[in-house]
Design a protein around this motif. Structure first.
Motif, short mmCIF file in Angstrom:
data_model
loop_
_atom_site.label_atom_id
_atom_site.label_comp_id
_atom_site.label_asym_id
_atom_site.label_seq_id
_atom_site.Cartn_x
_atom_site.Cartn_y
_atom_site.Cartn_z
N THR A 3 0.85 -1.19 0.00
CA THR A 3 0.00 0.00 0.00
C THR A 3 0.88 1.24 0.00
O THR A 3 1.77 1.39 0.85
N VAL A 4 0.62 2.12 -0.95
CA VAL A 4 1.36 3.38 -1.05
C VAL A 4 0.34 4.51 -1.19
O VAL A 4 -0.51 4.47 -2.08
N SER A 5 0.43 5.49 -0.31
CA SER A 5 -0.45 6.65 -0.39
C SER A 5 0.38 7.91 -0.59
O SER A 5 1.49 8.03 -0.05
N ALA A 25 1.27 7.63 -9.03
CA ALA A 25 0.19 6.82 -8.48
C ALA A 25 -0.34 5.83 -9.52
O ALA A 25 -0.52 4.64 -9.23
N LEU A 28 2.38 3.08 -10.24
CA LEU A 28 2.51 2.07 -9.18
C LEU A 28 1.26 1.19 -9.10
O LEU A 28 1.36 -0.01 -8.84
N ALA A 29 0.09 1.79 -9.34
CA ALA A 29 -1.13 0.99 -9.33
C ALA A 29 -1.09 -0.07 -10.43
O ALA A 29 -1.52 -1.22 -10.22
N TYR A 33 0.32 -2.25 -6.94
CA TYR A 33 0.23 -1.66 -5.60
C TYR A 33 -1.19 -1.13 -5.35
O TYR A 33 -1.90 -0.72 -6.27
N ASP A 34 -1.58 -1.14 -4.10
CA ASP A 34 -2.81 -0.49 -3.65
C ASP A 34 -2.45 0.97 -3.38
O ASP A 34 -1.80 1.28 -2.38
N VAL A 35 -2.86 1.87 -4.27
CA VAL A 35 -2.39 3.25 -4.24
C VAL A 35 -3.55 4.21 -3.94
O VAL A 35 -4.67 4.00 -4.43
N HIS A 36 -3.25 5.23 -3.14
CA HIS A 36 -4.24 6.24 -2.81
C HIS A 36 -3.60 7.62 -2.95
O HIS A 36 -2.45 7.82 -2.56
N TYR A 55 -6.23 4.09 -9.01
CA TYR A 55 -5.92 4.32 -7.60
C TYR A 55 -7.09 5.03 -6.93
O TYR A 55 -7.95 5.63 -7.58
#
Length: 352
Positions: A3-5, A25, A28-29, A33-36, A55
């Motif tokens: 997870t990356v925010s 974002a 990476l998504a 990755y779970d991106v926010h 994301y």
């Protein structure tokens, strides 16, 4: 950590930092990755950077300020997102969120240069907060070193900003046109570029300024007083999708800012095979321009040196072509995939 925010003051405003955030974002998504992307407040004039984002997108405040209750909303949102990495993209974000990370590991990013931070409150904020985070990320090796020395940071890292795309066709460098891109506001100092262009004295060339802002009328009058109003074209804001046409119609790009972090216009110009001339104001600018090879760096604020560099390249088509080819090869390192690789190296470093 999957997870990356990314947290910005205003994630959807028109600006290089916002564009970079959404580009990273999405990249990476797409890598799984779970991106926010989190905006601390809404933008008054929002821009859509990614048409089909992969994301999550969140805003903590509907208005333009950090309002009452925003800290509680931030805590609730971060608690709802699976524990991972939180990239805080500016000192303003770090000061608001660094004490409320919960299960997230904090990365403090800085999109400006050390030279700019030193003259503002930013350096004090970096000194006060960035050293306590898991990592402090800057845009160039030079800036990372300067911040580590001045702010006594033990945790510096450097990653350049990525280009959003890669053109398949470079500029032919045939039109006698210089391009300046950016907000028409004080820090960009387009008045200096107009003056340098006027001193170059090439009536067959044009200077096209792309962007809008509060200094438009003043800059138009400045072009009149410099005697080049018929050669300086104020193009206004142009949609991102139309910018490839503008780059392919240019033979030089010039940057006359007082300060810059990692100016995307220089990377984009290089990707189109266009040599650039810029004031040497940051490690990011020096990373993007290999002086004398892919473009020309001149002393900050030196209008005479800027005019000389413009004149020399306006008059030397073979040198422009040679520099343009070198610039395109140099820009390959700033494509999205290699930059995402660097972010993943940082993630691996933090997971050890």
């Amino acid at each position: 950590m999957n997870t990356v925010s990314f947290a910005c003051l205003d994630a959807d405003a028109l600006g290089g930092m916002q564009r970079v955030t959404h580009t990273l974002a999405q990249g990476l998504a797409r890598r799984g990755y779970d991106v926010h992307v989190i905006g601390l407040h809404a933008s008054a004039d929002p821009v859509t950077y990614i048409e089909d984002p992969a994301y999550g997108h969140h805003e903590l405040n509907p208005g333009p300020r950090w309002r009452f209750g925003a800290t509680k909303r931030a805590r609730r949102l971060l608690d709802a997102i699976a524990p991972g990495l939180l990239v805080m993209t500016s000192p303003g974000v770090v000061t608001r969120l660094s004490g409320h990370l919960g299960g997230h590991r904090g990365i403090g990013q800085y999109h400006g240069s050390f030279a700019h931070a030193r003259g503002t409150w930013h350096l004090g904020a970096v000194k006060a907060h960035y050293g306590d985070l898991d990592q402090a990320v800057f845009l160039s090796e030079d800036d990372a070193w300067r911040f580590s020395e001045a702010a006594l940071l033990p945790n510096t890292w450097h990653i350049p900003n990525p280009l959003a795309g890669w053109p398949h066709r470079p500029s032919p460098l045939r039109k006698p046109r210089i391009l300046g891109v950016g907000r028409l506001t004080g820090v960009k100092r387009f008045d200096r570029l107009i003056s340098a262009f006027a001193r170059a004295g090439r009536p067959d060339w044009e200077l096209h300024l792309i962007g809008d802002g509060p200094d438009t009328d003043r800059l138009m009058f400045h072009a009149v007083t410099e005697g080049v109003s018929h050669q300086v074209m104020f193009r206004g804001r142009i949609p991102a999708g139309e910018m490839p046409t503008e780059y392919r119609a240019a033979s030089l790009v010039a940057l006359s800012s007082d300060h810059e972090g990692f100016p995307l216009v220089l990377g984009e110009a290089a990707a189109f095979g266009i040599p650039a001339i810029a004031f040497d104001v940051s490690g990011g600018v020096r990373t993007l321009i290999d002086d004398g090879v892919t473009g020309v760096l001149v002393p900050p604020g030196d209008v005479t040196a800027l005019a000389t560099a413009l004149t020399e390249l306006m008059d030397d088509e073979p040198r422009r072509a040679e520099m343009g080819a070198a610039a395109r090869a140099h820009a390959d390192a700033f494509r999205l995939e290699p930059v995402l690789d660097q972010w993943e190296l940082l993630f691996a470093h933090l997971s050890r």
